[in-house]
Every structure is written in structure tokens, then in C-alpha cells.
Motif scaffolding. Sequence first.
Motif, short mmCIF file in Angstrom:
data_model
loop_
_atom_site.label_atom_id
_atom_site.label_comp_id
_atom_site.label_asym_id
_atom_site.label_seq_id
_atom_site.Cartn_x
_atom_site.Cartn_y
_atom_site.Cartn_z
N UNK A 94 -9.50 -4.73 -10.98
CA UNK A 94 -9.45 -6.10 -10.48
C UNK A 94 -8.57 -6.98 -11.35
N UNK A 95 -8.72 -6.87 -12.68
CA UNK A 95 -7.97 -7.74 -13.60
C UNK A 95 -6.49 -7.37 -13.58
N UNK A 96 -5.65 -8.36 -13.34
CA UNK A 96 -4.22 -8.10 -13.24
C UNK A 96 -3.62 -7.70 -14.58
N UNK A 97 -4.28 -8.09 -15.69
CA UNK A 97 -3.78 -7.72 -17.01
C UNK A 97 -3.78 -6.22 -17.23
N UNK A 98 -4.60 -5.49 -16.47
CA UNK A 98 -4.70 -4.03 -16.64
C UNK A 98 -3.79 -3.26 -15.71
N UNK A 99 -3.05 -3.95 -14.86
CA UNK A 99 -2.15 -3.26 -13.94
C UNK A 99 -0.96 -2.67 -14.68
N UNK A 100 -0.51 -1.53 -14.20
CA UNK A 100 0.70 -0.91 -14.73
C UNK A 100 1.87 -1.16 -13.78
N UNK A 101 3.05 -0.79 -14.23
CA UNK A 101 4.23 -1.01 -13.40
C UNK A 101 4.20 -0.09 -12.18
N UNK A 102 4.74 -0.54 -11.04
CA UNK A 102 4.78 0.34 -9.86
C UNK A 102 5.67 1.55 -10.09
N UNK A 103 5.32 2.66 -9.45
CA UNK A 103 6.09 3.89 -9.60
C UNK A 103 7.01 4.14 -8.42
N UNK A 104 6.89 3.32 -7.38
CA UNK A 104 7.74 3.53 -6.22
C UNK A 104 7.63 2.40 -5.23
N UNK A 105 8.44 2.50 -4.19
CA UNK A 105 8.47 1.52 -3.10
C UNK A 105 8.30 2.28 -1.79
N UNK A 106 7.37 1.80 -0.96
CA UNK A 106 7.16 2.38 0.35
C UNK A 106 7.69 1.43 1.40
N UNK A 107 8.59 1.92 2.25
CA UNK A 107 9.13 1.13 3.36
C UNK A 107 8.69 1.78 4.67
N UNK A 108 8.12 0.99 5.54
CA UNK A 108 7.59 1.48 6.81
C UNK A 108 8.24 0.70 7.94
N UNK A 109 8.83 1.43 8.86
CA UNK A 109 9.39 0.84 10.07
C UNK A 109 8.48 1.14 11.24
N UNK A 110 7.87 0.09 11.80
CA UNK A 110 7.01 0.26 12.99
C UNK A 110 7.92 0.09 14.20
N UNK A 111 8.35 1.22 14.75
CA UNK A 111 9.37 1.19 15.80
C UNK A 111 8.79 0.76 17.14
N UNK A 112 7.73 1.41 17.56
CA UNK A 112 7.14 1.08 18.86
C UNK A 112 6.10 2.11 19.25
N UNK A 113 5.67 2.00 20.47
CA UNK A 113 4.71 2.95 21.04
C UNK A 113 5.16 3.31 22.44
N UNK A 114 4.71 4.45 22.92
CA UNK A 114 5.08 4.84 24.28
C UNK A 114 3.90 5.55 24.94
N UNK A 115 3.85 5.38 26.24
CA UNK A 115 2.82 6.04 27.01
C UNK A 115 1.42 5.50 26.79
N UNK A 116 1.30 4.20 26.45
CA UNK A 116 -0.02 3.63 26.25
C UNK A 116 -0.77 3.56 27.58
N UNK A 117 -2.07 3.68 27.50
CA UNK A 117 -2.90 3.60 28.70
C UNK A 117 -3.30 2.16 28.96
N UNK A 118 -3.55 1.79 30.20
CA UNK A 118 -4.01 0.41 30.48
C UNK A 118 -5.38 0.17 29.85
N UNK A 119 -5.52 -0.98 29.17
CA UNK A 119 -6.74 -1.30 28.46
C UNK A 119 -7.59 -2.35 29.17
N UNK A 120 -7.00 -3.11 30.09
CA UNK A 120 -7.77 -4.13 30.81
C UNK A 120 -7.08 -4.42 32.13
#
Length: 758
Positions: free
Chosen positions: A335-361
Motif C-alpha cells: 500500500x505504501x508508495x515509499x515501498x514501491x520499486x521501479x517498473x520492469x516493463x510497459x504493457x500496451x493493449x489495443x482493444x480493437x473490437x468484437x464480432x458476432x455478438x449475440x443480441x442482449x435485449x
Amino acid sequence: MTGGERYTTTYDLVEQMFYLYVRVVKAKDLPPSSLTGSCDPYVEVKLGNYKGRTRHFERKTNPEWNQVFAFSKDRVQSSSLEVLVKDKEMAGRDDYLGRVVFDLNEVPTRVPPDSPLAPQWYRLEDRRGEGKVRGEVMVAVWMGTQADEAFPDAWHSDAATVHGEGVFNIRSKVYVSPKLWYLRVNVIEAQDVVASDRNRLPEVFVKAQIGNQVLRTKICPSRTPNPLWNEDLVFVTAEPFEEHLSITVEDQVHPSKEDVLGKINLPLSAFEKRLDHRPVQSRWFNLEKYGFGSMEGDRRKELKFSSRIHLRVCLEGGYHVLDESTMYISDQRPTAKQLWKQPVGILEVGILGAKGLLPMKMKDGRGCTDAYCVAKYGQKWVRTRTIIQTFNPKWNEQYTWEVYDPCTVITLGVFDNTHLGGSNGGESNAARDSRIGKVRIRLSTLEAHRIYTHSYPLLVLHPHGLKKMGELQLAFRFTTLSLANMIYIYGQPLLPKMHYLHPFTVNQLDNLRYQAMNIVARRLGRAEPPLRKEVVEYMLDVDSHMWSMRRSKANFFRIKSLVSGMISVGRWFDNVCNWKNPITSVLVHVLFLILIWYPELILPTLCFYLFLVGLWNYRFRPRHPPHMDTKLSWAEAVNPDELDEEFDTFPTCKPHDVVRMRYDRLRSVAGRIQTVVGDIATQGERFESLLGWRDPRATSLFILFCLCTAVVLYATPFRVVVLVGGLYCLRHPRFRSKMPSVPSNFFKRLPARSDSLL
């Protein structure tokens, strides 16, 4: 490469989508109405068949809107853009005040990180464009992509049918989980505790409460006015601290009656925050007498002779507050930010889209889906914009997270938005966003600096069975900042050190995780637009601890698949011993003799064999991160009644005959488990009885055998013993008997404690 440099990248994981942006800032010097003498202005932005409008102001000739409109370039069917200023009328048509027309061929293009385009004042024209009229409007028009800063808060032309509060519920947003703390309350002792009935000594316990979290100590075993407990009570709380710690000392007068002897309320901000295991200073607190009169003299008397309680209270900054299952944990920092270490990497996520979804309502007599995607990693949640009335939504939004540990999981879920406003606003607020599906990706399965683009099936279990709701198209890139730090992380504990120095019990962790999930859901539900409780609970797997026959079967077969490898090795060795394949048996004999003659080759040979196996398996490595496995989850051949039981509430709401049938089924399963556990206990007790003298003859034979074996092994070189033992195990079937061996017969005759069971 630092994290700041990574954040300057463009949207290179997703398809660029171009939009025409129109920022309407404000207007001035608008003419009042000739009828009412006032002006209620609003702006209408018109592009072909699409119209967007700002909110209107009452009686204001110099309004400020600062609102952005975004029109998809793919749907532009006009060569000009009209910005119309109108005066809203209570009855009849709204008055036309003026307009500004823009030629789309002259609109500039802006690409971040360019600075925002400065808005300009434009004089209003009359309807025919033949002359200027009174009033000016400040507007900025430019062409950009979804990477523009104005994109999340803009009104979108593809959601033109959404009005009112629904406009806020379709926007893309980034949320941050509240900062969670464990609050440890060490109840040490109390002094001068007097029962309401002064003729009896109190049976005292302490109750502590924060919000809806209530914990209590055990009743002090000695009935005394100075009770001693020394118990720890642990709560979950979040910044900013909005609640108080309420401490009450109570007397157990009767099993169903408790008297409050004293109480005190303490603000959480007054407590010390500790970062390690060093104890904090304890303090005495005076208790307020519960329910005494309001006379000032009585009050002074009570305070002069008040009871006291001794507490040691602190906010634990060295723990990670678990709000999700440890199997799918996405953050392990304290919880305490003083105990955090440096990040080891970067994650990049591209949410492109969805296909073939079923009708929900159902809407206007036909099925529809208004889908949006939520991603959660660490303390950061992201929500894409809602794409209205389509089964193949395209979001093309890209987000970035700092990674502090690669052995973590990112969770992405797709939901149907049921809060788009409209006439049934009350019903809409009470509705729940429906689950469409969920995907988990473990970061350690991603190769560094490689882009993964893949479609993942959205699978959901319903009470009537498994259903594929569509597919989610994602793109990932995991960039490591330091290879040395990455290697170092793999040797570190999974959780902060306080979890190992002062661990919590399993029951404590379950209760604390449930409270943490409730706090996160409550805080995120207060955002605008809210991330609703049903969404947060689904992303955090709130019901993962509930009983499920399907999950039990899945875990059983997982264990079976692990043991099957050992069983296969045992069968191979048995085939070698029985000379099923003479060539293999001869080769094993040769290898055995070499290792006996050169024992220093045993460990190098084993390690080199593991290296070759790993190198061979590299050819069959997964090309994409794994997704939900229906066979592993035992979801394809699940019994409908078992699914109905899995979706049942707790406590159950089913009829008595259904509950009785399920209870009998559970008893039969538990009976088989009981038999297996009893067999394992029997084998262990037979080992104990070898030297336990429960069977005097068997123990005498065994210790005499041990004495003789010790003399023989002392006189015989160890290499000879191993050679003789190995050749005896690998002997030809011609020299074997089909009857059980003497050691096996002797062991099975040993007594176990099962004879003493009732």
C-alpha cells in the motif's frame, strides 16, 4: 527507455479512425427574442444527416458551452459543416439566430502530440449566407484520430440516438481504484469496567466497527473489571478516510442479550501508518458511558471515573490489500508508495473490437446490443466508449499500463450497456449491465517487444449451459525496460514481505478480500460515469469461492492429468523391467552401469536431459496467449442441475426437495473422498506401526532386519549395493514371480488405527 518516453507513442496497435472534431466554446452578443426579451441559446452542429446540439442556457446572451462533437470520417456525406445558433422557445419552433459554415476541404488536420487547435471567433451569418447578423460564436474545427485528447469526452455521431444522462454513460473513461489499507486494531486490555448490575462481574468482549465491517474479540475468560484480551482485529479501509473506528465494550449478560458498558469513536486519520513489522506505540482511551444522563454534573462525574481501554492501532502500509483472487492477481505492490520499486516493463493493449455478438435485449421489436469493454490491471481500470446497436463494434482504443511484476494477469470483460437514458430513466437506473464475456491474459506468457493480435472467444456460463457470445479482438505488446530487473523479479516473493513475517489466516484473507471488493465497487460506482457494481464484481471474480460441482470436477481432472505423467513414467519403467522392448531394456541397463561406474555423471546427465526436453518443447510453444478453455473448465458436458446449483444464491432459495437431492449427491461425493482419505491415512499409520510395537512380532522382525542390513551395508561398498539392487529390479521376467513380493506382503499385514474407529 523510461516510462515517460513510452507514453509518447502513437496508437500503433489499433487501426487509426479519423474524426471531424468541432469544439463549440462560447458565444457573445447574441440578440434577445423580440417576444420574450431574453435569449435561451444553444448550438446545433449539422453535418449531412447528423445533428448534435449543446445544452441550452436560460436568459443568457454570452453563454459558455465548451463542448466537443466528433463525426466519423467514414460516415461523412457532406462537403460542408454548419454550426447553427438557435434560441430555444417554450412553444413553437426555436428561433434562428445565425450560423457559421465550414468547407471540409479547408479543415486542418491535427495529430498529437501537437498542441490543441486554438478556437476562433466567427461572426454569425443569416440563413441564406448573404450577410452578417448580430452575435459571434467561438469554434475550433479540425480533423483528428481517436488519439486526440478530446475523443473521450466528445459527443459521437454514431450515438446520436442517446440523450440526457445516457450521453455520460457511453463515454470512454479511465478509473483508478481507491488506495486500500489494512487497519490493525490490537485490543490489549481494559480497566475499571463495571457491569450494569453491580452485583455480578461482567463477561466482557470488545466490538469494533468501521462502516459495515464488524469484528469482535472473544469473551475474556476471567470475569474481572480489568479484562485482558491481546487480540488483533483487521479491517479494510480506503483513502480518503470517510469513516470512523467505533469501539464498544460490551457485557454478555445472556446468550441473546448484550449490554454496552462504554464506547468511543476514533477518526482513522489519527492513526499511525507503519511500513514494516516494528510495533507502534499503544495508547489508553477513555470510554464514554453509554446512555448516561445529560446533567452536566453527572457528565463530569462519569468522565472523572470513566473506564479505559488499551489499544494499539495502526494502518498497515507493508501489505498488499487483496481485492482479487491470488490466481488472477494483477498487482502485488504494498500500500505504501515509499515501498514501491521501479517498473520492469510497459504493457500496451489495443482493444480493437468484437464480432458476432449475440443480441442482449429487445428494442423496437428487434434484438440489439450496446457493447463496451472494460480492462483492469493493477489499480487502473479503463472503459471504452459504448458502440450503439451493433453486433460487430469497433472501438480501436489503446491503453498503457506500467508493469511491476510480469507474473500478473490483465482481465478484460465485455458488457451490454443498459443505461442509455430515454423515457424509462427510473428503470434504466435499476437495470444491470449484462455480461457478454471475459478474457484473462497472463503477462508472463507474452514475449517481450512482440505484438500479439488475436481474437478470443467470449464464453459465458448460463444456468442452461455454455454459450459463446462472440469474439473479442485484442492487440498486446509487452515491453521490458530492464532485462536484469526482470530476471531479479523471478527470484522475489510473490507478495510483500509483511505477508510472510506476519501472515493472515486463510479465513481472514477471504473476509478481507470480500470487504476490499465491496469498497472498490462502492467507490467506482460513485464515479461519472459510474463503473457499476455488477461490472466490478464480475471483473474481480467475487463468486470464485462458492461451491461448484463443475469446478470440483475440473480441479480433480487437473490433478489427474498431473499424476498421469508420473503414472506414465511408472508404466515405462515397468515395461523396461518386464523386457517388453528388449532394445530399450538393454539401453537402460547400459546407462545404469555407466552411471554406477561414474556416479559424478548422474546430476549433469539429469540436467542435460531436462535441457533437451525444454529445447524440444520449444517447437510446440503456444503462438498466442491462452484463453478460456472449455474442456479444462469442464463446461461442455456439465449437468444442467449442477449448473443450476452453481448459479443458486447463498443461502439457497430452492425448494426443499431440490436441496435434499443436492445434499444427498454431495454426501455421496464426500463419501468417496472420505474413503480415499481413509486409505491414505491407513498407509501412513502402517509406516508408523513399523516401529510402534502395535504388532510386537512385526516390529521385532523389522528391527532385526534393520540390524542385519546395517551390518551388511557397512561391510559392502555402496556402489556394489546400488549395482546389485538395480540389476535385481531390472531382472528378466523369467526370473520373476507373479505373486506379490515379500516386503509388500509384510507391509500390508501391518496394523492401522482404522480398527479403533467407530
